[in-house]
Enzyme design. Structure first.
Site, PDB file in Angstrom:
ATOM      1  N   TYR A  78       0.832  -1.201   0.000  1.00 56.02           N
ATOM      2  CA  TYR A  78       0.000   0.000   0.000  1.00 56.02           C
ATOM      3  C   TYR A  78       0.870   1.255   0.000  1.00 56.02           C
ATOM      4  O   TYR A  78       2.016   1.233   0.470  1.00 56.02           O
ATOM      5  CB  TYR A  78      -0.938   0.025   1.215  1.00 56.02           C
ATOM      6  CG  TYR A  78      -2.103  -0.921   1.087  1.00 56.02           C
ATOM      7  CD1 TYR A  78      -3.272  -0.539   0.444  1.00 56.02           C
ATOM      8  CD2 TYR A  78      -2.041  -2.210   1.608  1.00 56.02           C
ATOM      9  CE1 TYR A  78      -4.346  -1.404   0.319  1.00 56.02           C
ATOM     10  CE2 TYR A  78      -3.120  -3.087   1.492  1.00 56.02           C
ATOM     11  CZ  TYR A  78      -4.262  -2.673   0.841  1.00 56.02           C
ATOM     12  OH  TYR A  78      -5.325  -3.539   0.719  1.00 56.02           O
ATOM     13  N   GLU A  79       0.298   2.335  -0.495  1.00 54.66           N
ATOM     14  CA  GLU A  79       1.041   3.583  -0.630  1.00 54.66           C
ATOM     15  C   GLU A  79       1.488   4.155   0.709  1.00 54.66           C
ATOM     16  O   GLU A  79       2.400   4.975   0.761  1.00 54.66           O
ATOM     17  CB  GLU A  79       0.187   4.610  -1.380  1.00 54.66           C
ATOM     18  CG  GLU A  79       0.945   5.832  -1.840  1.00 54.66           C
ATOM     19  CD  GLU A  79       0.065   6.806  -2.600  1.00 54.66           C
ATOM     20  OE1 GLU A  79       0.454   7.980  -2.708  1.00 54.66           O
ATOM     21  OE2 GLU A  79      -1.011   6.398  -3.085  1.00 54.66           O
ATOM     22  N   SER A  80       0.881   3.742   1.789  1.00 52.60           N
ATOM     23  CA  SER A  80       1.283   4.202   3.115  1.00 52.60           C
ATOM     24  C   SER A  80       2.584   3.561   3.572  1.00 52.60           C
ATOM     25  O   SER A  80       3.103   3.901   4.646  1.00 52.60           O
ATOM     26  CB  SER A  80       0.175   3.895   4.129  1.00 52.60           C
ATOM     27  OG  SER A  80      -0.190   2.531   4.068  1.00 52.60           O
TER      28      SER A  80
END
Length: 252
Positions: free
Chosen positions: A49-51
């Site tokens: 995920y981009e996080s």
């Protein structure tokens, strides 16, 4: 059985992940599709995920990329320089899973504005990490809730995420093939990579090639052998409705 558009798109998109090892997932329909693939065709797939969360194993469906449920049980949480510099730019992502407001025949994406940049009719969330995902994933899958001439367009209102053809014309050589699959509520469009345009390769039951062409903003090519998509089965729908998204966060 009655099947919603979200259920259809999630089920069909999940099947495209068979045989893939790593996927960079966006929130929404991509999250649904990846969660279903984990329980069906790709049990060992690693979700990023981009996080910065890598190898996510959430006990419930995340509502944002920063949802704490993604961290618990994950394989790693990386800082942004490591995520983008090592994981993405290092070519470690098999599939980037994105959404967009507009898409053109080369697989360029717009997620910034509808209308003129200086006076848009609609402002959208923007790129986030989508440009890096497009440039560095081995291939990109796009899920489109609407298949109409306003979404699949001959010319983007703004290019947020350029595919390899557009990047090459600007003197930039991306790592990946760009968009290779587009899953819509009418069927599936596909291409192999740079130098090709998206073509219709499959339609949903009851949908004709002429219907899809009429709903597309460019002169859409049709594959010589046009397939019919297998509709979602009872097992897929049961997983989506009862295990993955019982609160219908994304199953609209």
């Amino acid at each position: 059985m009655d099947v919603t558009s979200s259920e259809l798109l999630a089920a069909v998109a999940s099947r495209e992940l068979a045989g893939k090892n790593t996927v960079f997932a966006g929130i929404g329909l991509p999250t649904l599709a990846v969660a279903l693939a984990q329980r069906t065709v790709a049990p060992g797939i690693e979700i990023v995920y981009e996080s910065g969360v890598c190898g996510a194993h959430p006990e419930r469906l995340p509502e944002t990329i920063a949802d704490a449920v993604l961290i618990t049980g994950s394989e790693a949480v990386l800082p942004m320089p490591a995520l983008f510099g090592s994981v993405l730019q290092g070519g470690r992502i098999d599939v980037g899973f994105l959404g967009a407001a507009q898409l053109d025949r080369e697989g360029n994406l717009n997620s910034s504005v509808i209308g003129d940049w200086h006076a848009p009719s609609v402002r959208l969330p923007g790129s986030g990490g989508a440009m890096e995902v497009m440039a560095n994933s081995r291939e990109v899958f796009v899920v489109m809730r609407r298949h109409d001439p306003r979404s699949l367009v001959s010319e983007l209102d703004f290019c947020t995420s350029p595919g390899p053809d557009r990047a090459l014309r600007d003197g930039i050589r991306p790592l990946g093939a760009g968009v290779t699959r587009v899953i819509t509520d009418l069927g599936i469009l596909a291409r192999e990579g740079a130098g090709e345009e998206l073509r219709l390769v499959a339609t949903h039951p009851g949908v004709s090639a002429d219907q899809v062409r009429a709903a597309t903003g460019w002169d859409l090519r049709v594959a010589d052998e046009l397939a019919t998509v297998e509709p979602p089965g009872e097992a897929e729908l049961g997983l989506l409705r009862e295990e993955i998204d019982p609160e219908r966060i994304y199953l609209r």
